[in-house]
Motif scaffolding. Structure first.
Motif, PDB file in Angstrom:
ATOM      1  N   GLY A 284       0.777  -1.229   0.000  1.00 48.23           N
ATOM      2  CA  GLY A 284       0.000   0.000   0.000  1.00 48.23           C
ATOM      3  C   GLY A 284       0.805   1.273   0.000  1.00 48.23           C
ATOM      4  N   LEU A 285       2.126   1.172   0.191  1.00 47.93           N
ATOM      5  CA  LEU A 285       2.926   2.385   0.357  1.00 47.93           C
ATOM      6  C   LEU A 285       2.844   3.307  -0.857  1.00 47.93           C
ATOM      7  CD1 LEU A 285       6.102   1.042   2.181  1.00 47.93           C
ATOM      8  CD2 LEU A 285       4.090   2.180   3.134  1.00 47.93           C
TER       9      LEU A 285
ATOM     10  N   LEU B  45       0.416   3.168  -3.070  1.00 44.93           N
ATOM     11  CA  LEU B  45      -0.971   3.281  -3.516  1.00 44.93           C
ATOM     12  C   LEU B  45      -1.809   4.226  -2.672  1.00 44.93           C
ATOM     13  CD1 LEU B  45      -1.791  -0.474  -4.303  1.00 44.93           C
ATOM     14  CD2 LEU B  45      -1.065   1.324  -5.894  1.00 44.93           C
ATOM     15  N   ASN B  46      -1.296   4.642  -1.501  1.00 47.35           N
ATOM     16  CA  ASN B  46      -2.120   5.452  -0.604  1.00 47.35           C
ATOM     17  C   ASN B  46      -2.548   6.779  -1.220  1.00 47.35           C
ATOM     18  OD1 ASN B  46      -2.604   4.375   2.260  1.00 47.35           O
ATOM     19  ND2 ASN B  46      -0.468   3.831   1.916  1.00 47.35           N
ATOM     20  N   ALA B  47      -1.597   7.538  -1.743  1.00 51.44           N
ATOM     21  CA  ALA B  47      -1.941   8.829  -2.332  1.00 51.44           C
ATOM     22  C   ALA B  47      -2.820   8.677  -3.573  1.00 51.44           C
ATOM     23  CB  ALA B  47      -0.682   9.627  -2.639  1.00 51.44           C
ATOM     24  N   PRO B  48      -2.491   7.772  -4.524  1.00 46.35           N
ATOM     25  CA  PRO B  48      -3.407   7.562  -5.653  1.00 46.35           C
ATOM     26  C   PRO B  48      -4.799   7.118  -5.215  1.00 46.35           C
ATOM     27  CG  PRO B  48      -1.278   6.605  -6.144  1.00 46.35           C
ATOM     28  CD  PRO B  48      -1.234   7.014  -4.711  1.00 46.35           C
ATOM     29  N   ALA B  49      -4.866   6.267  -4.185  1.00 46.20           N
ATOM     30  CA  ALA B  49      -6.183   5.852  -3.685  1.00 46.20           C
ATOM     31  C   ALA B  49      -6.942   7.045  -3.121  1.00 46.20           C
ATOM     32  CB  ALA B  49      -6.020   4.782  -2.616  1.00 46.20           C
ATOM     33  N   GLY B  50      -6.218   7.938  -2.420  1.00 44.09           N
ATOM     34  CA  GLY B  50      -6.860   9.145  -1.916  1.00 44.09           C
ATOM     35  C   GLY B  50      -7.384  10.020  -3.037  1.00 44.09           C
ATOM     36  N   ALA B  51      -6.609  10.146  -4.121  1.00 40.05           N
ATOM     37  CA  ALA B  51      -7.074  10.934  -5.275  1.00 40.05           C
ATOM     38  C   ALA B  51      -8.318  10.307  -5.890  1.00 40.05           C
ATOM     39  CB  ALA B  51      -5.954  11.021  -6.315  1.00 40.05           C
ATOM     40  N   LEU B  52      -8.348   8.965  -5.952  1.00 43.85           N
ATOM     41  CA  LEU B  52      -9.535   8.276  -6.482  1.00 43.85           C
ATOM     42  C   LEU B  52     -10.746   8.539  -5.595  1.00 43.85           C
ATOM     43  CD1 LEU B  52     -10.952   6.200  -8.323  1.00 43.85           C
ATOM     44  CD2 LEU B  52     -10.060   4.405  -6.811  1.00 43.85           C
ATOM     45  N   ILE B  53     -10.562   8.479  -4.293  1.00 44.97           N
ATOM     46  CA  ILE B  53     -11.674   8.716  -3.369  1.00 44.97           C
ATOM     47  C   ILE B  53     -12.161  10.155  -3.474  1.00 44.97           C
ATOM     48  CG2 ILE B  53     -12.323   8.772  -0.927  1.00 44.97           C
ATOM     49  CD1 ILE B  53     -10.264   6.467  -0.550  1.00 44.97           C
ATOM     50  N   ASP B  54     -11.220  11.107  -3.630  1.00 42.23           N
ATOM     51  CA  ASP B  54     -11.620  12.501  -3.838  1.00 42.23           C
ATOM     52  C   ASP B  54     -12.496  12.649  -5.077  1.00 42.23           C
ATOM     53  OD1 ASP B  54     -10.592  13.935  -1.697  1.00 42.23           O
ATOM     54  OD2 ASP B  54      -8.630  14.244  -2.629  1.00 42.23           O
ATOM     55  N   ALA B  55     -12.132  11.941  -6.144  1.00 41.20           N
ATOM     56  CA  ALA B  55     -12.797  12.148  -7.431  1.00 41.20           C
ATOM     57  C   ALA B  55     -14.085  11.355  -7.588  1.00 41.20           C
ATOM     58  CB  ALA B  55     -11.830  11.780  -8.561  1.00 41.20           C
ATOM     59  N   THR B  56     -14.171  10.179  -6.981  1.00 39.00           N
ATOM     60  CA  THR B  56     -15.298   9.298  -7.267  1.00 39.00           C
ATOM     61  C   THR B  56     -16.568   9.708  -6.529  1.00 39.00           C
ATOM     62  OG1 THR B  56     -16.026   6.991  -7.324  1.00 39.00           O
ATOM     63  CG2 THR B  56     -14.775   7.678  -5.392  1.00 39.00           C
TER      64      THR B  56
ATOM     65  N   VAL C 289      -5.584  -0.034   1.868  1.00 35.54           N
ATOM     66  CA  VAL C 289      -5.291   1.298   1.335  1.00 35.54           C
ATOM     67  C   VAL C 289      -6.569   2.114   1.171  1.00 35.54           C
ATOM     68  CG1 VAL C 289      -4.440   2.524  -0.699  1.00 35.54           C
ATOM     69  CG2 VAL C 289      -3.173   0.576   0.196  1.00 35.54           C
ATOM     70  N   VAL C 290      -7.658   1.439   0.844  1.00 34.48           N
ATOM     71  CA  VAL C 290      -8.928   2.114   0.553  1.00 34.48           C
ATOM     72  C   VAL C 290      -9.780   2.303   1.805  1.00 34.48           C
ATOM     73  CG1 VAL C 290     -11.116   1.905  -0.714  1.00 34.48           C
ATOM     74  CG2 VAL C 290      -8.951   1.278  -1.817  1.00 34.48           C
ATOM     75  N   LEU C 291      -9.790   1.325   2.688  1.00 34.44           N
ATOM     76  CA  LEU C 291     -10.792   1.268   3.758  1.00 34.44           C
ATOM     77  C   LEU C 291     -10.779   2.489   4.669  1.00 34.44           C
ATOM     78  CD1 LEU C 291     -10.541  -2.515   4.680  1.00 34.44           C
ATOM     79  CD2 LEU C 291     -12.543  -1.329   3.756  1.00 34.44           C
ATOM     80  N   GLY C 292      -9.637   2.814   5.256  1.00 34.49           N
ATOM     81  CA  GLY C 292      -9.594   3.942   6.188  1.00 34.49           C
ATOM     82  C   GLY C 292      -9.979   5.258   5.546  1.00 34.49           C
TER      83      GLY C 292
ATOM     84  N   ALA D  49      -4.381  14.072   0.807  1.00 30.47           N
ATOM     85  CA  ALA D  49      -3.504  14.350   1.938  1.00 30.47           C
ATOM     86  C   ALA D  49      -3.551  13.233   2.975  1.00 30.47           C
ATOM     87  CB  ALA D  49      -3.895  15.683   2.580  1.00 30.47           C
ATOM     88  N   PHE D  50      -4.769  12.734   3.244  1.00 29.13           N
ATOM     89  CA  PHE D  50      -4.915  11.654   4.216  1.00 29.13           C
ATOM     90  C   PHE D  50      -4.215  10.401   3.708  1.00 29.13           C
ATOM     91  CE2 PHE D  50      -8.027   8.664   6.542  1.00 29.13           C
ATOM     92  CZ  PHE D  50      -7.231   8.662   7.672  1.00 29.13           C
ATOM     93  N   GLY D  51      -4.352  10.133   2.400  1.00 28.65           N
ATOM     94  CA  GLY D  51      -3.668   8.981   1.821  1.00 28.65           C
ATOM     95  C   GLY D  51      -2.159   9.115   1.881  1.00 28.65           C
ATOM     96  N   ALA D  52      -1.654  10.315   1.564  1.00 28.22           N
ATOM     97  CA  ALA D  52      -0.204  10.525   1.600  1.00 28.22           C
ATOM     98  C   ALA D  52       0.330  10.453   3.028  1.00 28.22           C
ATOM     99  CB  ALA D  52       0.130  11.891   0.984  1.00 28.22           C
ATOM    100  N   ALA D  53      -0.398  11.064   3.975  1.00 24.75           N
ATOM    101  CA  ALA D  53       0.020  10.999   5.374  1.00 24.75           C
ATOM    102  C   ALA D  53      -0.069   9.573   5.902  1.00 24.75           C
ATOM    103  CB  ALA D  53      -0.842  11.938   6.217  1.00 24.75           C
TER     104      ALA D  53
END
Length: 423
Positions: free
Chosen positions: A60-61, A63-74, A116-119, A349-353
């Motif tokens: 997940g290291l 994938l966290n930021a890309p997953a956060g971007a996906l969550i922002d957009a979806t 990576v996605v759940l939290g 930001a949450f994904g990157a942090a």
């Protein structure tokens, strides 16, 4: 966004509580119980177990930021949540088929991707439903349900491992994944404001409808410092429970499962009031004093683990984890939301942090397992304790308070009277 607690909103918030409760049951078999399950099997030793536990987080290291971007957009956050929960459930099940290195690795990769996605997606759904003014309270409430679910899940896994087989505990945990999906479907999608869920200000408060550029993450010094110190905290904390549980389990998997369940349950019971404390007092007392308390108990816990001479003492010491992890787990997302308010980049930001935090949590089992294998349990635990002391010092002297003044609404705080999140 719905601004009052209509019956429909109340039902959806209760469903979100159910997601947190049952998801904890699904995840209860991962990590510490996996170590107990493997420790007495051929070819598995503390170093190998530490490596395999590291793999789940390592995936997940990046994938966290890309997953956060996906969550922002979806606008399909419920589907993401349900899919990730199902993947976690499946990974928990297949690890029991045959505990070869290949199968356990595949299971850890699956659950790592889902994690990576759940939290972040749960945090986004909550923010989109209640808005920034109620986010701290809602986060504390969700964490309390999550810890309650961990208590039940750990009790089920521990008793099943002692009375029947540890495999049964994994199977039951996997079954709870179905309940997570059902609870997710009870959340009304129309109650999730996708703009607010990504950290934009509510439009009725004069918020901008355009997100900031990604460069704001690199220029947000307090956010970077927060991620770094929490990463160090996780490096010290993540392996303490697994290596202690493995020490108690050597030679007796059945009793080891009970000991591991007791270690988890005693901490999770304490975490429930800690999460509720954040929910009730986080806005009044501030975030930093509570976070300092979370960091302070970790080195104390490490030293006491070394001094503990029997399982009863070890289990009593583990109660301190309820204070540290209970406070830190609830505060982290809240502080990230504070520092990104109005940016529209909360989930990135949450994904990157979380990625930085995950680096610490991912390498902790491998580091502690290698030291344990080479020099013994005491040296491994004291090494983790030293890292915890460094993290505490950095938190105290570098990370600012992130709460806006209580006497003013967060959206209307004057820029000259509130600490800027951008350094």
């Amino acid at each position: 966004m719905t601004t009052t607690d209509s019956p429909e909103l109340k039902r959806s918030l209760w469903a979100l509580d159910g997601v947190n409760f049952f998801l904890a049951d699904v995840q209860a078999g991962l990590g510490p119980f996996l170590g107990v399950y493997l420790i007495n099997k051929e070819t598995w030793n503390p170093a190998n177990i530490g490596l395999i536990l590291t793999l789940g987080g390592a995936v997940g290291l990046l994938l966290n930021a890309p997953a956060g971007a996906l969550i922002d957009a979806t606008r399909h956050k419920r589907a993401l949540l349900a899919g990730a929960a199902a993947l976690t459930s499946f990974g928990t099940f297949i690890v029991t088929l045959k505990p070869t290195f290949a199968i356990v690795t595949a299971a850890q990769l699956l659950t790592g991707i889902a994690g990576v996605v759940l939290g972040p997606v749960i945090a986004a759904i909550a923010l989109g439903m209640v808005g920034p003014k109620r986010y701290a309270s809602q986060t504390g409430r969700m964490q309390a349900f999550n810890h309650a679910g961990n208590v039940m899940g750990s009790a089920v896994a521990g008793l099943a491992g002692y009375l029947i087989s540890l495999k049964m505990g994994f199977w039951l945990a996997s079954l709870f994944g179905i309940f997570v999906v059902l609870a997710t479907m009870l959340i009304k999608s129309n109650l999730i404001d996708d703009d607010v869920a990504r950290g934009l200000q509510p439009k009725d408060d004069g918020g901008d409808d355009k997100p900031s550029g990604f460069r704001m993450l690199l220029r947000n010094r307090p956010l970077l410092l927060l991620a770094a110190v929490v990463g160090l905290w996780q490096l010290a904390n993540a392996a303490m429970l697994p290596i202690t549980g493995q020490k108690l389990a050597v030679g007796n998997t059945g009793d080891g499962a009970l000991y591991q369940a007791a270690l988890i349950i005693v901490a999770q019971v304490v975490m429930i009031p800690m999460a509720l404390l954040v929910s009730k007092r986080g806005d009044q007392w501030g975030r930093k004093p509570l976070m300092v308390a979370a960091f302070l108990v970790l080195p104390i816990r490490g030293v006491l683990f070394v001094l503990a001479s029997n399982p009863g003492e070890v289990i009593a010491v583990q109660a301190l984890d309820g204070i540290g992890a209970g406070l830190q787990g609830a505060l982290f997302a809240i502080m990230v939301a504070d520092l990104t308010r109005g940016s529209g980049r909360f989930n990135v930001a949450f994904g990157a942090a979380t990625m930085v935090q995950g680096i610490g949590g991912t390498f902790s089992p491998a580091l502690a397992g290698a030291i344990d294998q080479a020099f013994g349990y005491t040296t491994a635990m004291l090494s983790l304790t030293a890292i915890a002391i460094v993290a505490l010092g950095l938190l105290v002297f570098t990370v600012p308070e992130t709460r806006t003044p209580a006497q003013e609404p967060p959206e209307t705080v004057d820029a000259e009277s509130s600490p800027s999140p951008v350094g």
